[in-house]
Write a protein that holds these residues in place. Structure first.
Motif, PDB file in Angstrom:
ATOM      1  N   TRP A  60       0.832  -1.204   0.000  1.00 22.69           N
ATOM      2  CA  TRP A  60       0.000   0.000   0.000  1.00 22.69           C
ATOM      3  C   TRP A  60       0.873   1.263   0.000  1.00 22.69           C
ATOM      4  CZ3 TRP A  60      -5.269   0.413  -0.430  1.00 22.69           C
ATOM      5  CH2 TRP A  60      -5.831   1.682  -0.195  1.00 22.69           C
ATOM      6  N   GLU A  61       1.933   1.255   0.777  1.00 17.66           N
ATOM      7  CA  GLU A  61       2.795   2.438   0.859  1.00 17.66           C
ATOM      8  C   GLU A  61       3.415   2.757  -0.498  1.00 17.66           C
ATOM      9  OE1 GLU A  61       6.853   3.998   3.151  1.00 17.66           O
ATOM     10  OE2 GLU A  61       6.144   1.938   3.414  1.00 17.66           O
ATOM     11  N   LEU A  62       3.916   1.725  -1.193  1.00 20.47           N
ATOM     12  CA  LEU A  62       4.519   1.950  -2.501  1.00 20.47           C
ATOM     13  C   LEU A  62       3.494   2.495  -3.496  1.00 20.47           C
ATOM     14  CD1 LEU A  62       6.771  -1.232  -2.896  1.00 20.47           C
ATOM     15  CD2 LEU A  62       7.483   1.089  -2.274  1.00 20.47           C
ATOM     16  N   LEU A  63       2.278   1.961  -3.446  1.00 20.46           N
ATOM     17  CA  LEU A  63       1.230   2.423  -4.354  1.00 20.46           C
ATOM     18  C   LEU A  63       0.808   3.858  -4.036  1.00 20.46           C
ATOM     19  CD1 LEU A  63      -1.016  -0.774  -4.533  1.00 20.46           C
ATOM     20  CD2 LEU A  63       0.219   0.265  -6.462  1.00 20.46           C
ATOM     21  N   ALA A  64       0.599   4.143  -2.752  1.00 18.99           N
ATOM     22  CA  ALA A  64       0.082   5.446  -2.344  1.00 18.99           C
ATOM     23  C   ALA A  64       1.091   6.562  -2.546  1.00 18.99           C
ATOM     24  CB  ALA A  64      -0.364   5.394  -0.882  1.00 18.99           C
ATOM     25  N   THR A  65       2.368   6.252  -2.469  1.00 16.97           N
ATOM     26  CA  THR A  65       3.404   7.288  -2.594  1.00 16.97           C
ATOM     27  C   THR A  65       4.005   7.348  -3.992  1.00 16.97           C
ATOM     28  OG1 THR A  65       5.107   5.740  -1.826  1.00 16.97           O
ATOM     29  CG2 THR A  65       4.008   7.104  -0.160  1.00 16.97           C
ATOM     30  N   GLY A  66       3.591   6.420  -4.873  1.00 15.36           N
ATOM     31  CA  GLY A  66       4.126   6.413  -6.230  1.00 15.36           C
ATOM     32  C   GLY A  66       5.513   5.829  -6.331  1.00 15.36           C
ATOM     33  N   LYS A  67       5.956   5.147  -5.293  1.00 12.38           N
ATOM     34  CA  LYS A  67       7.294   4.559  -5.291  1.00 12.38           C
ATOM     35  C   LYS A  67       7.245   3.122  -5.798  1.00 12.38           C
ATOM     36  CE  LYS A  67       8.801   7.447  -1.394  1.00 12.38           C
ATOM     37  NZ  LYS A  67       9.334   7.450  -0.009  1.00 12.38           N
ATOM     38  N   GLY A  68       8.415   2.511  -5.901  1.00 17.80           N
ATOM     39  CA  GLY A  68       8.471   1.140  -6.377  1.00 17.80           C
ATOM     40  C   GLY A  68       8.436   1.081  -7.895  1.00 17.80           C
ATOM     41  N   ARG A  69       8.411  -0.134  -8.432  1.00 14.54           N
ATOM     42  CA  ARG A  69       8.461  -0.345  -9.874  1.00 14.54           C
ATOM     43  C   ARG A  69       7.061  -0.608 -10.416  1.00 14.54           C
ATOM     44  NH1 ARG A  69      13.250  -4.787 -10.187  1.00 14.54           N
ATOM     45  NH2 ARG A  69      13.258  -4.288 -12.417  1.00 14.54           N
ATOM     46  N   ASP A  70       6.748   0.013 -11.561  1.00 12.39           N
ATOM     47  CA  ASP A  70       5.459  -0.219 -12.207  1.00 12.39           C
ATOM     48  C   ASP A  70       5.390  -1.637 -12.761  1.00 12.39           C
ATOM     49  OD1 ASP A  70       4.820   2.363 -11.629  1.00 12.39           O
ATOM     50  OD2 ASP A  70       5.102   3.129 -13.669  1.00 12.39           O
ATOM     51  N   ILE A  71       4.200  -2.104 -12.995  1.00 11.35           N
ATOM     52  CA  ILE A  71       4.009  -3.429 -13.574  1.00 11.35           C
ATOM     53  C   ILE A  71       4.601  -3.436 -14.984  1.00 11.35           C
ATOM     54  CG2 ILE A  71       2.292  -5.100 -14.396  1.00 11.35           C
ATOM     55  CD1 ILE A  71       0.486  -4.106 -12.120  1.00 11.35           C
ATOM     56  N   GLY A  72       5.471  -4.383 -15.251  1.00 12.95           N
ATOM     57  CA  GLY A  72       6.098  -4.470 -16.562  1.00 12.95           C
ATOM     58  C   GLY A  72       7.358  -3.651 -16.698  1.00 12.95           C
TER      59      GLY A  72
END
Length: 448
Positions: free
Chosen positions: A346-358
């Motif tokens: 949830w944190e990665l999604l809500a903050t726009g962090k992490g790697r996108d799918i693909g």
């Protein structure tokens, strides 16, 4: 012969007999429509039975007179209407008859003093729209809520834009500036007015923001039976999609003070960085706003292919698979990629962090293991995307393009549907299996 006695009885202002409903629709601006009088039966005439008997002559039976309709409750602001549609479940294509142009209704139903159209911000427009949704304001084309606005689709937009009176679909455009689809932002309106028959199909909604990068679905705030609602909607609408026009309110300003500063970029449709609500809100049987928010964030990170409709509040296999795809994109495996969002996901999604799918890491195979299948939501009336062009070119390549007069192109049309249907029938499919909309197996056979 004794002269018959007559008595005039004024029927209820909320009468729902076919005659009254018809006249309220075709005469929205008449004096009778404004005052609540009933053109379908102006008065109920009751004659004394004895006088009628004398007029007909002795020995003739006197038919029983229909009892006059008793007056009903008054249309007080904020009152729950005795509207026959109020108990009906909402539909994707609601019947939305509307009232005419009327002033705001003050205390006791007395018209309020007209005011100059104010300035407002996008955030204020969405806030007012959400207040009606939260209050579940019942739909009615002739009732008024406590804020003075009529409880139909055009009254809803008049309220959201804080207009000085109740407009209708035939007049709302004068308060807006026409804009293209690509310029739509939260607080704008999508309007369809049918001049030939204003009560047939005419409708208007507040645009609340796109649900995914393909711009095929958006959040619509609208007034439709049984009550005000917010839901994911195909662009531009479920029906008459090509006839909707986008408008931006002329009095739109930035900030929250209503000043005259130049407009800044729109606020997001929903606040960013929503706190993690807890694992209990996700999984089988869950039905809440956090599931919708999860789906929206996942779509923004590349998960649109997993949703055939929505995202929506009811947890589905699409949500699980989309979540799992995002988790695997982070390099997680096993229980870390179980498809249920934990605090870190949830944190990665809500903050726009992490790697996108693909993005660097392959996502799980698409639906039914068919590579490249983007999902049913991208192939329906109103859709406009590159996947439709790709589909059309493959249909032509396979010899199923006879219904194209031009194209194929990115906008979904009847020619696309009929060509897909021909291909499906060539596979020996019939009925719902040959409806002209490409599912995973249609896609697999086309591109294999």
């Amino acid at each position: 012969m004794e002269t018959p006695a007559f008595e005039e009885i004024e029927p209820a202002s909320d009468c729902d007999c076919p005659g009254c409903v018809h006249w309220r629709r075709v005469l929205p601006h008449s004096a009778t429509a404004r005052t609540g009088a009933h053109p379908a039966h102006r008065t109920v005439i009751v004659a004394a039975a004895a006088a009628a008997s004398a007029a007909l002559g002795a020995g003739h039976a006197v038919p029983a007179l229909a009892a006059p309709q008793a007056p009903g409750p008054q249309s007080l602001p904020g009152a729950v209407p005795a509207d026959p549609r109020a108990d009906l479940p909402g539909a994707d294509e609601p019947d939305t008859p509307q009232g005419g142009k009327t002033p705001l209704h003050g205390p006791g139903g007395v018209p309020a003093k007209p005011a100059k159209a104010p300035t407002t911000t996008r955030a204020e427009i969405i806030k007012r729209a959400k207040e009606w949704v939260a209050a579940k304001v019942p739909y009615s084309m002739y009732r008024y809520w406590s804020d003075g606005y009529r409880q139909d689709c055009s009254g809803f937009v008049s309220m959201a834009w804080s207009l000085p009176g109740n407009e209708w679909t035939g007049s709302l455009d004068q308060y807006g500036v026409r804009i293209p689809k690509d310029d739509l932002q939260p607080g704008d309106m999508l309007l369809f007015h049918n001049p030939d028959d204003p009560q047939k199909g005419s409708h208007v909604v507040i645009f609340g923001g796109w649900t995914d990068y393909t711009h095929t679905y958006y959040i619509a705030y609208e007034q439709a039976p049984p009550s005000a609602r917010r839901q994911s909607t195909p662009y531009a609408y479920w029906s008459n999609s090509s006839r909707y026009v986008a408008y931006r309110y002329k009095g739109l300003v930035s900030g929250g003070t209503g000043g005259s500063m130049p407009e800044k970029p729109a606020e997001p449709a929903e606040p960013a960085g929503t706190p993690y609500p807890g694992r209990a809100y996700f999984g089988s049987g869950a039905n809440n706003k956090h599931v919708t928010e999860l789906g929206r964030m996942l779509v923004e990170r590349g998960a649109a292919r997993y949703y055939t409709s929505g995202p929506g509040p009811r947890w589905s296999e699409a949500d699980r698979r989309a979540t799992q795809a995002f988790q695997r994109a982070q390099g997680w495996r096993g229980t870390e990629a179980d498809g249920l969002p934990g605090p870190h996901t949830w944190e990665l999604l809500a903050t726009g962090k992490g790697r996108d799918i693909g993005a660097g890491t392959p996502a799980p195979p698409s639906s039914h293991g068919v590579p490249g299948y983007p999902g049913r939501a991208l192939f329906r009336p109103g859709a406009n995307n590159s996947h439709i062009t790709l589909l059309g070119k493959q249909l032509v390549k396979k010899g199923f393009g006879k219904y194209y007069r031009t194209g194929p192109g990115p906008r979904w049309g009847e020619a696309d549907r009929r060509n897909v249907e021909s291909f499906q029938r060539a596979q020996g499919w019939r009925g719902g299996a040959a409806d002209g909309y490409p599912g995973p197996e249609t896609w697999r056979r086309l591109f294999s």
